[in-house]
Design an enzyme around this catalytic site. Structure first.
Site, PDB file in Angstrom:
ATOM      1  N   CYS A 337      20.887  93.873  14.301  1.00  0.00           N
ATOM      2  CA  CYS A 337      21.598  93.867  13.138  1.00  0.00           C
ATOM      3  C   CYS A 337      21.789  95.350  12.423  1.00  0.00           C
ATOM      4  CB  CYS A 337      21.487  92.824  12.274  1.00  0.00           C
ATOM      5  SG  CYS A 337      19.990  91.881  12.272  1.00  0.00           S
ATOM      6  N   GLN A 384      18.442  89.395  23.488  1.00  0.00           N
ATOM      7  CA  GLN A 384      19.429  88.560  22.702  1.00  0.00           C
ATOM      8  C   GLN A 384      20.671  88.585  23.023  1.00  0.00           C
ATOM      9  OE1 GLN A 384      18.483  89.761  18.600  1.00  0.00           O
ATOM     10  NE2 GLN A 384      17.587  87.847  18.476  1.00  0.00           N
TER      11      GLN A 384
END
Length: 647
Positions: A337, A384
């Site tokens: 992020c 991910q």
RNA sequence: GCCAUUGUAGCUCAGGGGUAGAGCACUUCCUUGGUAAGGAAGAGGUCAUGAGUUCAAUUCUCAUCAAUGGCUCCA
């Protein structure tokens, strides 16, 4: 007289103080023999407790989860009684029933129990069970309760009692053992016919790692020996589905002591499998307006100070990488992020640019505690299927729902029907664990709850399970042994946009702050493949299978024809190979079955003459003769059907 | 990280103070066989790693590494 309403809505008038057991006996002796406990006005209680008011009543047997729970709870008491008799002076923590059996946390003092003690304890439990001990419930005052355990010298029970209100404390006594307990319990222990102690483990007292570690003994009991045998067979079967075993057998992944704990090495077949999953998701995401990005595996320490990850996890993480330059430090990225936030802010954004959806199969590194590592489900380096959606507050709910759609499409394509949706909120009593303002948290939690409501999701709410920057909706799937793993996750975050000072210009020509959705429908490629392996027991759906077809020539004479078939299949993008070993057909079939290759094509004289193949399906057997063309069409149709996804 | 158990061939496992064994897999040869194991021969191990005890350690002791079952943790 009082009215008892049974599950079939029939009403019986009985004397006040009648027990559920007496009601059962009035229905049938056979039923009464099987009653373990009773649900009275929604509360599970002893079948031997008097009912003093009008009530709805369900009699609970082995067929009810609550009935099983009663049996296992009583079994925990028997375990404690047996242990106390065999090892006098031990102290007891808690001993509840669990999903598959029960445990008791015990302080054995100096004595070191091992599973060599199990036989002795099991025998004693069975002997006590045969005594048909009844459970005597009695209400005790707080001082009386403390006095009892002070005399007994059990400080754990005293600690538990101290936290209870006077007037709500009950003891259950069975045989020589008396325990602080709310109940309920079996009418008597005679119903316990089979017992198996399953394992021994350390467990911190009250789940607190700063407190003493007690010895936890897990066990399970059954009303019939046969059921225990079946349970043990089921456990053996589950072990065969273990992804660690299948992963090695099928050449999916491996680990190396030299490379390091928790760092999976993907083998060729595993890498291809992963690529197929990635391609599948990438296509879906492209249709749904995502853009792929790529970011590096490291970032400067300041980046993570900005995001808050450094403060939260810095000490317990892989430590920063230093460089020849004094004071310069980089972190292995534990998250994508912060990098994605920097991509967002690389150019000014208008409300017309939102929702801004950026995706990356981002590999991250987290220093998980060594004892936590587990096959591919919990590792230190993993990828991910990450994406971040930056949107206006108005767009939040629709974007959230669209992400839920992706998760559902994936679960459907892979036949994950048995999953639990969990909403993870902040722990209201420990706000220190989280960053950001109350206002932001309330907005984010409200959004998730509303979406869950609108989608009529039967979600479980867990307090204290949120990420430190925002609440989440997680999708949990069970492995072969019933352990739950989080796969998909969707998180709403008002906090990182603030920390990274992200902005967009709205229609009013003013600067506004976007909301951020973090999401990973697979969760991680590692964990997803692990759960997928266990879910399908290594028999992947056709579109994912590493080898889809194997051609088995009857003898060397047909190798040329086998090669021809192979070429035709390869030209149609079907993954195939030929077994050219000089083995008999039976052997080649057996080996292909063991490798879980979905289709076998047996070719010999007949097939070569007719230009056909003799088809055999893994696990199903002979399907007859097909032309190569028909077979190719059949494979393609099957794949299309599996991937028939409506968006 | 904590508690417990475990570590012998690619896999599953036996053995045990005097430097190792089986089955499967693998290689070669024979066999050319029609829907779940054809036959023979061969190769393969620093007994996880390091130290200690011992005339001698794969075996006993300790440490380390790793795995397994839990606990705690999980951005």
């Amino acid at each position: 007289m009082i009215n008892i309403t049974l599950p079939d809505k029939s009403v019986r008038q009985v004397e006040k103080g009648t027990t559920a057991m007496e009601v059962a006996k009035s229905i049938s002796e056979g039923l009464a023999r099987n009653v373990l406990s009773a649900k009275v006005n929604g509360e599970v209680i002893d079948a031997t407790r008097p009912i003093n008011e009008d009530a709805t009543l369900s009699l609970l047997t082995w067929n009810d989860d609550a009935g099983k729970a009663t049996m296992w709870h009583s079994s925990a008491h028997l375990l404690a009684e047996a242990v106390e008799q065999l090892y006098p002076g031990v102290k007891f923590g808690i001993g509840p029933d669990v999903e598959n059996g029960f445990y008791y946390d015990i302080d054995f003092g100096e004595y070191q129990v091992t599973d060599a003690d199990f036989k002795k304890i099991e025998d004693r439990i069975l002997a006590l069970a045969r005594e048909k001990q009844s459970f005597k419930r009695r209400e005790v005052s707080k001082s009386e309760a403390i006095k009892y355990f002070t005399e007994k010298g059990d400080e754990y029970k005293i600690e538990l009692i101290q936290e209870l209100e006077d007037g709500e404390i009950t003891f259950y006594e069975s045989g020589t053992f008396t325990d602080l307990c709310r109940g309920p319990h079996l009418p008597d222990t005679g119903m316990i016919k089979a017992v198996k102690l399953l394992g021994i483990a350390g467990a911190y007292w009250r789940g607190n790692e700063n407190r003493k570690m007690l010895t936890r003994i897990y066990g399970i009991t059954f009303p019939k020996q046969k059921e225990l045998t079946e349970f043990l067979i089921m456990l053996e079967e589950a072990k065969k589905r273990d992804h660690r075993k299948l992963g090695a057998e099928l050449g999916i992944f491996t680990f190396s002591q030299k490379v390091g704990q928790g760092l999976p090495l993907w083998l060729p077949k595993g890498a291809e499998l992963r690529e197929r999953l990635e391609t599948f998701l990438k296509r879906l995401q492209k249709k749904m307006g995502y853009m792929q990005v790529i970011t590096p595996h490291i970032g400067k320490v300041d980046l993570y100070k900005t995001s808050g990850h450094y403060d939260k996890y810095g000490k317990d993480s892989f430590h920063p990488i230093s460089t020849p330059i004094e004071g310069e430090e980089f972190f292995l990225k534990p998250m994508n992020c912060p990098h994605h936030c920097e991509i967002y802010s690389s150019s000014p954004k208008s409300y017309r640019d939102l929702p801004y959806r950026i995706a990356e199969f981002g590999t991250v590194y987290r220093y998980e505690q060594s004892g936590e590592l587990h096959g591919l489900t919990r590792v230190r380096g993993f990828t991910q299927d990450d994406a971040h959606i930056f949107c206006t507050p108005d767009q939040l709910k629709d974007e959230f729902k669209a992400v839920m759609d992706i998760v559902m499409i994936i679960f459907k394509a892979l036949d994950f029907t048995d999953f639990v949706t969990q909403i993870s909120l902040r722990d209201p009593d420990d706000k220190e664990k989280y960053i950001g303002s109350d206002e932001n948290w309330e907005k984010a939690e409200k959004a998730i709850m509303e979406v869950a409501d609108e989608r009529r999701l039967n979600a479980v709410i867990e307090y204290g399970e949120a990420a430190f920057y925002g609440p989440k909706m997680d999708f949990m799937v069970k492995d072969a042994l019933g352990r739950k793993w989080q796969l998909g996750t969707i998180q709403v975050d008002y906090n990182l946009p603030e920390r990274f000072a992200l902005e967009y210009v709205a229609a009013d020509n003013e600067k506004h702050r976007p909301v951020m959705i973090h999401r990973a429908p697979f969760g991680s490629m590692e964990r997803f493949v692990a759960v997928l392996l266990e879910h399908c027991a290594g028999k992947f759906p056709l579109w994912l299978a590493p080898d889809q077809v194997i051609v088995l020539p009857i003898s060397e004479k047909y190798h040329n024809y086998a090669e021809k078939v192979l070429n035709l299949l390869n030209n149609s993008e079907i993954r195939a190979l030929v077994d050219e070993r000089s083995e008999k057909t039976g052997r080649k079939i057996r080996d292909a079955e063991m490798k879980k290759i979905p289709y076998m094509l047996i070719v010999g004289e007949k097939e070569e003459q007719d230009g056909t193949v003799s088809l055999r399906k893994q696990g199903e057997g002979d399907l007859g003769t097909y032309t190569i063309h028909d077979f190719v069409k059949m494979v393609n149709d099957e794949i299309d059907r599996l991937l028939d996804i409506k968006i």
